[in-house]
Write an enzyme that holds these catalytic residues in place. Sequence first.
Site, mmCIF file in Angstrom:
data_model
loop_
_atom_site.group_PDB
_atom_site.id
_atom_site.type_symbol
_atom_site.label_atom_id
_atom_site.label_comp_id
_atom_site.label_asym_id
_atom_site.label_seq_id
_atom_site.Cartn_x
_atom_site.Cartn_y
_atom_site.Cartn_z
ATOM 1 N N TRP A 199 0.861 -1.179 0.000
ATOM 2 C CA TRP A 199 0.000 0.000 0.000
ATOM 3 C C TRP A 199 0.902 1.235 0.000
ATOM 4 O O TRP A 199 1.901 1.276 0.721
ATOM 5 C CB TRP A 199 -0.898 -0.013 1.253
ATOM 6 C CG TRP A 199 -1.692 1.253 1.378
ATOM 7 C CD1 TRP A 199 -2.826 1.569 0.689
ATOM 8 C CD2 TRP A 199 -1.392 2.375 2.218
ATOM 9 N NE1 TRP A 199 -3.246 2.827 1.038
ATOM 10 C CE2 TRP A 199 -2.387 3.346 1.990
ATOM 11 C CE3 TRP A 199 -0.382 2.658 3.139
ATOM 12 C CZ2 TRP A 199 -2.408 4.574 2.643
ATOM 13 C CZ3 TRP A 199 -0.405 3.885 3.796
ATOM 14 C CH2 TRP A 199 -1.409 4.819 3.553
ATOM 15 N N ARG A 443 -9.410 -2.979 8.203
ATOM 16 C CA ARG A 443 -9.908 -1.604 8.275
ATOM 17 C C ARG A 443 -11.285 -1.564 8.939
ATOM 18 O O ARG A 443 -12.169 -0.794 8.571
ATOM 19 C CB ARG A 443 -9.981 -0.970 6.886
ATOM 20 C CG ARG A 443 -9.887 0.538 6.900
ATOM 21 C CD ARG A 443 -10.440 1.203 5.638
ATOM 22 N NE ARG A 443 -10.039 2.605 5.592
ATOM 23 C CZ ARG A 443 -10.627 3.524 4.828
ATOM 24 N NH1 ARG A 443 -11.610 3.195 4.026
ATOM 25 N NH2 ARG A 443 -10.218 4.775 4.842
ATOM 26 N N LYS A 476 -16.201 6.724 -8.098
ATOM 27 C CA LYS A 476 -14.938 6.153 -7.628
ATOM 28 C C LYS A 476 -15.305 4.876 -6.876
ATOM 29 O O LYS A 476 -16.000 4.922 -5.871
ATOM 30 C CB LYS A 476 -14.229 7.152 -6.709
ATOM 31 C CG LYS A 476 -12.918 6.650 -6.132
ATOM 32 C CD LYS A 476 -12.227 7.785 -5.382
ATOM 33 C CE LYS A 476 -10.996 7.318 -4.648
ATOM 34 N NZ LYS A 476 -10.440 8.399 -3.801
ATOM 35 N N TRP A 477 -14.839 3.746 -7.411
ATOM 36 C CA TRP A 477 -15.205 2.421 -6.867
ATOM 37 C C TRP A 477 -14.025 1.916 -6.035
ATOM 38 O O TRP A 477 -13.017 1.487 -6.575
ATOM 39 C CB TRP A 477 -15.485 1.473 -8.034
ATOM 40 C CG TRP A 477 -15.894 0.086 -7.658
ATOM 41 C CD1 TRP A 477 -15.139 -0.860 -7.013
ATOM 42 C CD2 TRP A 477 -17.149 -0.530 -7.911
ATOM 43 N NE1 TRP A 477 -15.840 -2.019 -6.857
ATOM 44 C CE2 TRP A 477 -17.085 -1.852 -7.408
ATOM 45 C CE3 TRP A 477 -18.330 -0.111 -8.526
ATOM 46 C CZ2 TRP A 477 -18.155 -2.749 -7.500
ATOM 47 C CZ3 TRP A 477 -19.390 -1.004 -8.621
ATOM 48 C CH2 TRP A 477 -19.289 -2.306 -8.106
ATOM 49 N N ASP A 478 -14.189 1.971 -4.712
ATOM 50 C CA ASP A 478 -13.070 1.662 -3.818
ATOM 51 C C ASP A 478 -13.179 0.230 -3.293
ATOM 52 O O ASP A 478 -14.236 -0.423 -3.389
ATOM 53 C CB ASP A 478 -13.090 2.660 -2.651
ATOM 54 C CG ASP A 478 -11.713 2.928 -2.068
ATOM 55 O OD1 ASP A 478 -10.793 2.140 -2.334
ATOM 56 O OD2 ASP A 478 -11.579 3.929 -1.339
ATOM 57 N N MET A 479 -12.089 -0.268 -2.706
ATOM 58 C CA MET A 479 -12.058 -1.628 -2.150
ATOM 59 C C MET A 479 -10.876 -1.674 -1.173
ATOM 60 O O MET A 479 -9.742 -1.732 -1.577
ATOM 61 C CB MET A 479 -11.853 -2.604 -3.315
ATOM 62 C CG MET A 479 -12.083 -4.044 -3.029
ATOM 63 S SD MET A 479 -10.530 -4.878 -2.593
ATOM 64 C CE MET A 479 -11.054 -6.560 -2.662
ATOM 65 N N CYS A 526 -10.413 1.854 -7.694
ATOM 66 C CA CYS A 526 -9.503 2.205 -6.604
ATOM 67 C C CYS A 526 -9.514 1.041 -5.633
ATOM 68 O O CYS A 526 -10.533 0.383 -5.453
ATOM 69 C CB CYS A 526 -10.036 3.476 -5.936
ATOM 70 S SG CYS A 526 -9.146 3.970 -4.462
ATOM 71 N N ASP A 548 -2.578 5.786 -2.969
ATOM 72 C CA ASP A 548 -2.952 6.727 -1.913
ATOM 73 C C ASP A 548 -1.776 7.619 -1.563
ATOM 74 O O ASP A 548 -1.932 8.593 -0.842
ATOM 75 C CB ASP A 548 -3.394 5.971 -0.653
ATOM 76 C CG ASP A 548 -4.879 5.644 -0.704
ATOM 77 O OD1 ASP A 548 -5.577 6.214 -1.551
ATOM 78 O OD2 ASP A 548 -5.335 4.820 0.116
HETATM 79 C C1 DGJ Z 1 -8.907 4.685 -0.021
HETATM 80 C C2 DGJ Z 1 -8.773 5.535 -1.253
HETATM 81 O O1 DGJ Z 1 -7.635 5.204 -1.963
HETATM 82 C C3 DGJ Z 1 -8.773 7.001 -0.843
HETATM 83 O O2 DGJ Z 1 -8.559 7.818 -1.963
HETATM 84 C C4 DGJ Z 1 -10.085 7.321 -0.191
HETATM 85 O O3 DGJ Z 1 -11.120 7.185 -1.123
HETATM 86 C C5 DGJ Z 1 -10.301 6.399 1.002
HETATM 87 N N1 DGJ Z 1 -10.142 5.015 0.654
HETATM 88 C C6 DGJ Z 1 -11.668 6.614 1.599
HETATM 89 O O4 DGJ Z 1 -11.940 5.733 2.597
#
Ligand code: DGJ
Length: 731
Positions: A199, A443, A476-479, A526, A548
Amino acid sequence: MKSIRVENGVFHLSNQTISYLFYIEEGGILSHLYFGKKIADYQEGFRFPRVDRSFAANLPNSTERVFSLDTVLQEFPGHGNGDFREPAQIIRHPDGSTISDFRYDSYEIISGKPKLKDLPATYVEADAEADTLKVTLKDEVGGLYLDLYYTIFANQPLVSRWSELRNGGEQTVHIQKLASSSLDFPKRDLELLHLCGSWSRERTIEREVVHHGIKKIDSKRGSSSHFENPFVALLSPHATETVGDVYGFSLVYSGNHEAIIQKDAYDQTRVVMGINSFGFDWPLAVGESFVTPEVVMAYSSQGLNQMSQAYHELYRNRLVRGKFRNQERPILANNWEATFFDFDDEKIMAIADEAKDLGVELFVLDDGWFGHRDSDNSSLGDWVEDRRKLKHGLKTLAEAIKQNGMQFGLWFEPEMISEDSELFKAHPDWAFHVPGRPMSPGRGQFVLDFSRADVRENIFQQMKNILDEVPIDYIKWDMNRNMTEVYSSLLTAEEQGTVAHRYMLGLYDLLEKLTQAYPDILFESCSGGGGRFDPGMLYYMPQVWTSDNTDAISRLKIQYGTSLVYPISSMGAHVAAVPNHQTGRITSLQTRGAVAMSGVFGYELDLTTLSPEEKAEFKEQVAFYKKHRQLIQYGEFLRLRSPFEKNQTAWMFIAPDRKEALVFYYQTLAEAVAPFEVLQLGGLNTEYTYHVTGDGLDLAVKGDQLMNLGLYMGLNFNGDFQSSILHLQAQ
Ligand code: DGJ
């Protein structure tokens, strides 16, 4: 068909630059001959030598001692009947044995490139763009058919491979391993390059000599991961960005993957790539088939840059889909590093107003707008606006931003569930877990079982409610975690080895449904930054939040490493505040801009706190990027100097007609009495005279001089973390 010839049992795939050759060996074994620079006419002189090797078992039923599966170069090796090296397939038969003996059965030549069932893949838009060879092998005893697919792209040094197993037998078999491709190199010295990291330190370039033994590059995390990208390259010793042989292997998949590199006793090297066989067990019933993801193999005779350019072109034009494929991407402002979870609609409007004033085109509301999410411990799975923060509602906010002349984007993390959520109260069994065992949070959250259609449908409906109501231009599709307790309560004990792959198929299914239903939404993938920066995701989402880590100096390496495979138009890159949140480093706005402008540009800081001087510089950056983004996002990208090797980094963007170019040059640390740095450019037209401006220069110089003599760079640098941008315009 011109690009695929079959003569005397030899298959020859070729285009203007490359050849791929294999043939039907004794007993119907598919034996590899060659992958590399074009050979116009293969003329038989080269076949695998017949020599008796001790401790090498001979072909089943053979009286010949000079031919063994253990030494021959193969196209899709098995195990248990002679080859003791890494296999490409392991299939458990009803009697518990794991030997399959695949022999040549037939072939077919297909114009274009067939689709891969339920999987993301590169595609063609006209049959003339590629030809595909399908070779079918048969395991007589098990009644199994194995189809090996090879697509050769016209005008590209690329061959795609994947495989399909069909059960034509009488009972269910278990696939324990089915690779997408396997490639054997005859004896030669090779180096391995792969993209590792963590990360905030994604896609670090690591290179080593291929020695005897096995090296495995893999992910068991349920995603392609920050840690090992699904990409490896083999290189001739000391190959550089511009010189030497490079063989790239890029897997179009976002889940558990493996690339196994083995140098054998005879100095032959095998590369087997595909879904990770670790924990994989797929029951294949009679009449069913299983399709692997695709590996895109590249060959370059001119170093790494040529390989990257081939991947960039293919992935930009024939992997990414939809209306954004070749469209200039908007400059965005994101509130994450500005506010984290602490915002309300007034604060957001204030940032958005500033963004608009700077010329930013898209405002993205990040994490924290739903449920009661004041920290990362709650509300994932409850995709309902939080009226405490957004007093006038999400729709009103989005409309206000749009009325102001900007687009509106929203953050989701659809694959996750918090224990503190309404969804978890209603469906605690929807999170991955093994009954009777504790669950491991990451998390503070758990992973939804996306192998289940009902779970996916719930999330789809929740997202639909918002997307049908609120004017949204971007998602923005986060994981934000990797997978543990990968177990699905709807499946039998026998089927649990399928869950990780079923999850991916489920995710792809939902992404397909959403992107088809909302074709006007630009999706950005993301996963805690670049934890799922892979070709599989690019099929659905044309851009990815690269990392990040927004520190300009860290980003030099991250973006350089990412560019080995992935096009610039896919790389999100933002200017953030200093001291940087991840490193504490202070860099100038100019350098932060020069790094972020080498990707899909944006801002990620509190724009309401800017000084008038900063505002003026931001406006200049925005105007500069708008003027040049076509060139940056869709021009040819050339790496000139590596941050992994030097104190200086340089890369450039060249227009397709070679009439315009931008050169970005960075220096990490200042040195007393520093040596004078000369930078030779590339990719220009030797005949054109270029007007060179920037970094105090104002010159008219011919392309050949710029590429051979070069330019002195950084003469005006003063202090650490410096940068300059040159603009070249043919006169
Ligand atoms: C991880 C993403 O990479 C960040 O840009 C942000 O969206 C956070 N998650 C939000 O929890």
